[in-house]
Design a protein around this motif. Structure first.
Motif, short mmCIF file in Angstrom:
data_model
loop_
_atom_site.label_atom_id
_atom_site.label_comp_id
_atom_site.label_asym_id
_atom_site.label_seq_id
_atom_site.Cartn_x
_atom_site.Cartn_y
_atom_site.Cartn_z
N ALA A 1 0.79 -1.10 0.17
CA ALA A 1 -0.23 -0.07 -0.32
C ALA A 1 0.92 1.25 0.18
N LYS A 2 1.87 1.47 0.64
CA LYS A 2 3.07 2.44 0.98
C LYS A 2 3.84 2.65 -0.54
N LEU A 3 4.00 1.65 -1.00
CA LEU A 3 5.01 1.44 -2.49
C LEU A 3 3.85 1.98 -3.84
N ASP A 4 2.54 1.41 -3.49
CA ASP A 4 1.16 1.99 -3.93
C ASP A 4 1.61 3.68 -4.10
N ALA A 5 1.33 4.00 -2.82
CA ALA A 5 1.05 5.45 -2.51
C ALA A 5 2.08 6.30 -3.62
N MET A 6 3.22 5.62 -2.96
CA MET A 6 4.83 6.72 -3.67
C MET A 6 5.20 6.72 -5.15
N ASN A 7 3.91 5.57 -5.86
CA ASN A 7 4.23 5.43 -6.58
C ASN A 7 5.35 4.84 -7.31
N VAL A 8 5.60 4.16 -6.70
CA VAL A 8 7.11 2.88 -7.16
C VAL A 8 6.43 2.03 -7.96
N PRO A 9 7.97 2.65 -9.71
CA PRO A 9 6.57 1.01 -10.59
C PRO A 9 6.71 0.15 -10.22
N THR A 10 5.73 -0.69 -10.59
CA THR A 10 5.85 -2.05 -10.05
C THR A 10 6.55 -3.11 -11.13
N GLY A 11 6.56 -4.29 -10.71
CA GLY A 11 7.39 -5.66 -11.42
C GLY A 11 8.64 -5.45 -10.46
N SER A 12 9.44 -5.94 -12.14
CA SER A 12 11.12 -6.12 -10.85
C SER A 12 11.20 -4.40 -10.59
N GLU A 13 11.19 -3.92 -11.41
CA GLU A 13 11.50 -2.83 -11.10
C GLU A 13 11.18 -2.21 -9.85
N ARG A 14 10.12 -3.04 -8.92
CA ARG A 14 9.51 -2.36 -7.29
C ARG A 14 10.59 -3.17 -7.36
N GLU A 15 11.11 -4.33 -7.31
CA GLU A 15 11.95 -4.95 -6.40
C GLU A 15 13.62 -4.64 -6.52
N ARG A 16 13.93 -3.72 -7.03
CA ARG A 16 15.37 -3.11 -7.90
C ARG A 16 15.00 -2.15 -7.09
N ILE A 17 14.26 -1.11 -7.00
CA ILE A 17 14.09 -0.15 -6.28
C ILE A 17 14.20 -0.75 -4.66
N LEU A 18 13.88 -1.66 -4.48
CA LEU A 18 13.66 -2.03 -2.57
C LEU A 18 15.47 -2.04 -2.71
N ASN A 19 15.79 -3.13 -3.56
CA ASN A 19 16.87 -3.25 -3.37
C ASN A 19 18.50 -2.36 -3.66
N ILE A 20 18.10 -0.96 -4.34
CA ILE A 20 18.82 -0.24 -4.13
C ILE A 20 18.61 0.60 -2.59
N ALA A 21 17.45 0.86 -2.44
CA ALA A 21 17.11 1.31 -1.53
C ALA A 21 17.40 1.06 -0.43
N SER A 22 17.44 -1.00 -0.25
CA SER A 22 18.37 -1.26 1.78
C SER A 22 19.95 -1.03 0.79
N ILE A 23 20.36 -1.40 0.30
CA ILE A 23 22.25 -0.52 0.76
C ILE A 23 21.91 1.09 0.80
N ALA A 24 21.16 1.55 0.35
CA ALA A 24 21.70 2.99 0.91
C ALA A 24 21.37 2.99 2.57
N GLU A 25 20.02 2.85 2.87
CA GLU A 25 19.53 2.61 3.28
C GLU A 25 20.54 2.02 4.87
N ALA A 26 21.54 1.15 4.81
CA ALA A 26 22.16 0.46 5.27
C ALA A 26 23.83 0.58 5.23
N GLU A 27 24.31 1.50 4.44
CA GLU A 27 25.50 2.55 4.40
C GLU A 27 25.81 3.53 4.44
N VAL A 28 24.92 4.19 4.94
CA VAL A 28 25.03 5.59 5.46
C VAL A 28 23.69 5.86 6.26
#
Length: 395
Positions: free
Chosen positions: A247-274
Motif C-alpha cells: 500500500a505504501k509503495l503504491d501511494a509513493m508511485n513506485v513502479p511495479t514488477g521487477s523495477e519495484r524489487e530493484r528499487i527496494l534492493n538499491i534503497a536497502s543498500i543506501a539505508e545500510a551504508e549511511v
C-alpha cells in the motif's frame, strides 16, 4: 379662562417672594405680571415633569438590564459548575483487578477514552480527555497492550499510556531492520510458535508476497507499529506487514514488477551504508554509476548480510568469499535480494538519485556520519586513510 386660573393657582404654590423665600401657604399668592409669564411658568413645569419621567425610565431600564446581566452571569456560572462537576466524574484509584488494554496505532484520545469507559477502567471519557489535555500529551499516547486496572484514576491511566516502556504486544518495524529479526520479534511478542513463521518462509510466502518478491520477505515489511498480540496466526501477521508495504509503495508511485524489487534492493543498500538522510540520494547515484560501468558495487554491508555478521566484524576471508552470493566485492550487479526493509526516504532516493559522477564514498566519521564522495580513486584512498585515522583515535 378657567384653565388659565387653575394653572395660575397650581403654579402659585411654587412662588417665592422678592427676597427669594417661599411664600407661606396661608398667604395669598402675588398675581403674575402677565399672561405671558403664566404660560412661561406652565411650560417650565411641564418640562420638569417630562424630564423627571425620562430619568425614572432610564433608571428602570438600567436596573432591568443589570438584572438581566446578573441573571446571565448566574446562569453561566451555574453551567460552568455543572460542567465541571460532569468532567470531574472520576474514580479515586488506584484501581482493582488487572486488565489488558489495547491502544491501536493512530487511535485518537477520544476513541481511547471511549474504550477505557467500556472496559470500566475510567469512570468517564471526559475525565480521561481532560487529564490528557492537562498533561499536554495529546500526541504522545503510544500504541500497545498495557496492563491497567479496573476503576483507575484517569490521570494515572494517562501516565501509563504515555510511557512506551509500558507498551507490550506491539511489534515495532524500523527502517533498516532485517526480515529475519522482525520475524523473530513477531514470534516472541505474539506467542505464536516460531516454527509457524518458518513454515511460511519455507513456502516462499505463498499467498502473501507479490510475484516480484521472488519468494523472499526481505525488503517487503513496512516500517511501523503492529498489534501482533491480537493476531491469531503467523500468516495473519506477515500478511499485514506485506500488505502495508505494498500500500505504501503504491501511494509513493513506485513502479511495479521487477523495477519495484530493484528499487527496494538499491534503497536497502543506501539505508545500510549511511546513517544520514542527506546522503541517500548520493549513495544511490554511486550504485547506478557503478552498475552502468559494469563495476562491482564493493559494498561491505551486502557482504556482511550474506555472511550473517556485522560489517565491522568482516574478515578478509569473508570479503573474498565467492560462495557468498551477496558478496558485491567479487560479484557484479545487485545482490539477489534487498538486505533490509528500507524506509521512505531511502526508497525516494532510489527512485530519484542525485546528479553526479561519483564512484566511491567513505564515511570518515562514524559518530557524526560524515560521508565523502568522489569519482577519483586516489582521492578515495585518501578518504579511506582519513577513516582509519578516526578509527585509531576512537578505538
Amino acid at each position: 379662562m378657567d384653565q388659565d386660573l387653575d394653572d395660575f393657582f397650581t403654579d402659585a404654590s411654587h412662588l417665592v417672594d422678592e427676597a427669594g423665600k417661599p411664600i407661606a401657604s396661608s398667604a395669598p399668592p402675588l398675581p403674575p405680571k402677565s399672561r405671558r409669564e403664566m404660560r412661561r411658568r406652565r411650560v417650565s413645569v411641564h418640562r420638569k415633569r417630562l424630564t423627571t419621567a425620562l430619568i425614572v425610565l432610564v433608571i428602570l431600564a438600567l436596573l432591568g438590564g443589570g438584572g438581566w446581566f446578573v441573571a446571565q452571569k448566574v446562569s453561566g456560572m451555574s453551567s460552568i459548575v455543572s460542567a465541571t462537576k460532569s468532567v470531574a466524574e472520576d474514580y479515586p484509584g488506584p484501581g482493582g483487578s488487572e486488565v489488558d488494554f489495547t491502544v491501536e496505532t493512530g487511535q485518537s484520545a477520544d476513541k481511547i477514552a471511549e474504550n477505557l469507559v467500556k472496559a470500566d477502567i475510567v469512570k468517564s471519557a471526559a475525565a480521561f480527555t481532560q487529564a490528557v489535555a492537562v498533561a499536554g500529551v495529546q500526541n504522545q499516547l503510544f500504541p500497545g497492550v498495557f496492563e491497567l486496572k479496573l476503576h483507575m484514576q484517569a490521570s494515572d491511566v494517562v501516565t501509563i499510556l504515555t510511557d512506551s516502556s509500558k507498551a507490550g504486544g506491539f511489534l515495532e518495524v524500523r527502517s533498516g531492520d532485517k526480515a529475519a529479526d522482525v520475524i523473530t520479534k513477531a514470534a516472541t511478542l505474539s506467542s505464536i510458535k516460531k516454527s509457524d513463521f518458518d513454515a511460511i518462509i519455507k513456502d516462499k510466502g505463498s499467498g502473501i508476497l507479490p510475484s516480484e518478491a521472488g519468494g523472499n520477505f526481505e525488503g517487503w515489511f513496512e516500517p511501523g507499529s503492529y498489534n501482533v498480540k491480537g493476531k491469531s496466526s503467523a500468516k495473519e501477521i506477515l500478511k499485514e506487514l506485506v500488505d502495508q508495504r505494498i500500500a505504501k509503495l503504491d501511494a509513493m508511485n513506485v513502479p511495479t514488477g521487477s523495477e519495484r524489487e530493484r528499487i527496494l534492493n538499491i534503497a536497502s543498500i543506501a539505508e545500510a551504508e549511511v546513517n544520514q538522510e542527506e546522503y541517500y540520494s548520493k549513495v544511490t547515484r554511486v550504485i547506478e554509476n557503478r552498475l552502468a560501468k559494469g563495476m562491482t558495487l564493493g559494498m561491505d554491508t551486502t557482504v556482511a548480510y550474506g555472511a550473517n555478521v556485522s560489517a565491522s566484524d568482516l574478515t578478509n576471508a569473508q570479503l573474498s568469499d565467492k560462495s557468498n552470493p551477496y558478496n558485491t566485492r567479487v560479484h557484479t550487479g545487485l545482490p539477489p535480494t534487498p538486505i533490509s526493509n528500507p524506509g521512505d526516504n531511502a526508497i525516494k532516493a532510489a527512485m530519484s538519485p542525485a546528479s553526479g559522477n561519483w564512484l566511491y564514498f567513505v564515511t570518515v566519521n562514524l559518530d557524526t556520519g560524515e560521508t565523502k564522495f568522489t569519482a577519483d580513486s586516489s582521492e578515495f584512498d585518501g578518504y579511506v586513510k582519513e577513516y582509519k585515522q578516526w578509527e585509531a583515535d576512537n578505538s
